[in-house]
Design an enzyme around this catalytic site. Structure first.
Site, PDB file in Angstrom:
ATOM      1  N   ASN A 114       0.871  -1.184   0.000  1.00 57.71           N
ATOM      2  CA  ASN A 114       0.000   0.000   0.000  1.00 57.71           C
ATOM      3  C   ASN A 114       0.902   1.226   0.000  1.00 57.71           C
ATOM      4  OD1 ASN A 114      -1.791   2.071   0.558  1.00 57.71           O
ATOM      5  ND2 ASN A 114      -2.125   1.459   2.695  1.00 57.71           N
ATOM      6  N   LYS A 156       0.071   4.288  -0.255  1.00 60.07           N
ATOM      7  CA  LYS A 156      -0.577   5.484   0.327  1.00 60.07           C
ATOM      8  C   LYS A 156      -0.372   6.688  -0.601  1.00 60.07           C
ATOM      9  CE  LYS A 156       0.355   3.438   4.779  1.00 60.07           C
ATOM     10  NZ  LYS A 156       0.367   3.589   6.209  1.00 60.07           N
ATOM     11  N   HIS A 182      -9.227   0.882   5.205  1.00 60.00           N
ATOM     12  CA  HIS A 182      -7.924   1.063   5.858  1.00 60.00           C
ATOM     13  C   HIS A 182      -8.098   1.980   7.059  1.00 60.00           C
ATOM     14  CE1 HIS A 182      -3.797   2.354   6.514  1.00 60.00           C
ATOM     15  NE2 HIS A 182      -3.438   1.250   5.895  1.00 60.00           N
ATOM     16  N   GLU A 235      -6.479   4.399   8.126  1.00 59.50           N
ATOM     17  CA  GLU A 235      -6.321   5.839   7.839  1.00 59.50           C
ATOM     18  C   GLU A 235      -7.603   6.408   7.248  1.00 59.50           C
ATOM     19  OE1 GLU A 235      -2.724   5.526   5.577  1.00 59.50           O
ATOM     20  OE2 GLU A 235      -1.664   4.926   7.395  1.00 59.50           O
ATOM     21  N   GLU A 267      -4.981  -5.340  10.756  1.00 64.92           N
ATOM     22  CA  GLU A 267      -3.953  -4.323  10.933  1.00 64.92           C
ATOM     23  C   GLU A 267      -4.177  -3.595  12.260  1.00 64.92           C
ATOM     24  OE1 GLU A 267      -2.126  -3.045   6.986  1.00 64.92           O
ATOM     25  OE2 GLU A 267      -3.881  -1.787   7.276  1.00 64.92           O
ATOM     26  N   GLY A 276       2.886   1.921  10.678  1.00 65.95           N
ATOM     27  CA  GLY A 276       3.818   3.038  10.513  1.00 65.95           C
ATOM     28  C   GLY A 276       4.564   3.415  11.782  1.00 65.95           C
ATOM     29  N   SER A 280       3.939  -2.517  10.210  1.00 64.45           N
ATOM     30  CA  SER A 280       5.396  -2.541  10.334  1.00 64.45           C
ATOM     31  C   SER A 280       6.032  -3.860   9.882  1.00 64.45           C
ATOM     32  CB  SER A 280       5.814  -2.182  11.766  1.00 64.45           C
ATOM     33  OG  SER A 280       5.362  -0.864  12.073  1.00 64.45           O
TER      34      SER A 280
HETATM   35  C1  PEP Z   1      -0.466  -0.017   6.159  1.00 66.26           C
HETATM   36  O1  PEP Z   1      -0.503   1.147   5.838  1.00 66.26           O
HETATM   37  O2  PEP Z   1      -1.403  -0.764   5.845  1.00 66.26           O
HETATM   38  C2  PEP Z   1       0.684  -0.495   6.913  1.00 66.26           C
HETATM   39  C3  PEP Z   1       0.646  -1.682   7.426  1.00 66.26           C
HETATM   40  O3  PEP Z   1       1.753   0.386   7.056  1.00 66.26           O
HETATM   41  P1  PEP Z   1       3.219   0.036   7.652  1.00 66.26           P
HETATM   42  O4  PEP Z   1       3.656  -1.250   6.973  1.00 66.26           O
HETATM   43  O5  PEP Z   1       4.066   1.201   7.261  1.00 66.26           O
HETATM   44  O6  PEP Z   1       3.060  -0.134   9.101  1.00 66.26           O
END
Ligand code: PEP
Length: 256
Positions: free
Chosen positions: A9, A11, A95, A97, A167, A173, A213
């Site tokens: 992803n 973003k 997601h 976000e 998630e 992040g 992460s």
């Molecule tokens: C995400 O945005 O779905 C995500 C898991 O980000 P990151 O891998 O940077 O934690």
């Protein structure tokens, strides 16, 4: 049968040129990988060009969101048939976000998922708890509600077309990856909910990604857990080398 699936992803990152450069590298680095489904999700404006570069490869393209109506007076929105036309085969829905900054609700997740399925896109439906919810012992309650609302009214056949992504918001992040045991516990809970809602056959077929992460050096231990079928990767998917390493290191188990 559950084939591992790794999705990146991106973003709100990368110009069209940068996106093309990244997938041109990925194409070379992942040419020999056959055991994993691979998806990259650029911004809307780069989808068509990225799909063009990847057209002769096994790497698929996804969008990061979708609107539920096909067309009409919905300024700024993009529909599932248009994403399909641009070359997307997957779409990330719900997601954290989008839930946090754009008021995504269980109901909008549900409508978007329905629209994606109708257009022949594979939805990647995200669920996950906040740190405060985990600390209050509400992880299963929160994730259970997200699943119930987001997937309400779907048939067993619908479910088999959907990919889920667990998630935990506190791991996105932040560099704070869930331990394989923490992730497995929630993945097993999700599969149990699927069994209760749609039966064991469906529950065994649905792929559940972990996201938060994920890096080249932690993907293998996550993938060894019985209910983790892949990853949704943010930061570490931006650079072709690290995304390719995640994909390669994910091949510690075959099809389950
Ligand atoms: C995400 O945005 O779905 C995500 C898991 O980000 P990151 O891998 O940077 O934690």
């Amino acid at each position: 049968m559950r084939r591992p699936i790794i999705a990146g992803n991106w973003k709100l990152n990368k110009s069209i040129r940068e996106a093309i450069d990244t997938v041109t590298l990925l194409k070379r680095q992942l040419a020999d990988v056959q055991a994993v489904d691979i998806v990259v999700c650029p911004v809307y404006t780069a989808i068509a060009d990225v799909a063009e570069v990847l057209s002769e490869t096994a790497i698929k393209v996804g969008a990061q969101d979708v609107y539920w109506e096909d067309k009409g007076a919905y300024t700024g929105e993009v529909s599932a048939p248009l994403l399909k036309e641009a070359g997307a085969q997957y779409v990330v829905i719900g997601h954290s976000e989008r839930r946090q900054f754009f008021h995504e609700t269980h109901e909008t997740v549900n409508k978007k998922t329905r629209a994606a399925l109708k257009a022949g896109l594979t939805p990647i439906v995200c669920v996950g708890e906040l740190l405060s919810e985990r600390e209050a012992g509400r992880t299963f309650g929160v994730v259970g509600e997200q699943l119930k609302g987001g997937l309400a009214g779907f048939t067993a056949d619908d479910l088999k077309q959907i990919v889920l992504a667990y998630e935990p918001v506190w791991a996105i992040g932040t560099g704070k990856v869930a331990t394989p045991q923490q992730a497995q516990e929630v993945h097993a809970f999700i599969r149990k909910q699927l069994t209760e809602g749609w039966g064991a056959e469906v529950a065994q077929a649905v792929r559940i990604q972990y996201g938060g992460s994920v890096k080249p050096d932690n993907i293998a231990e996550l993938m060894r857990e019985p209910d983790i079928d892949g990853a949704l990767v943010g930061g570490a998917s931006l650079e072709a080398g690290s995304f390719a390493d995640i994909v390669k290191n994910a091949v510690v188990v075959g099809v389950r």
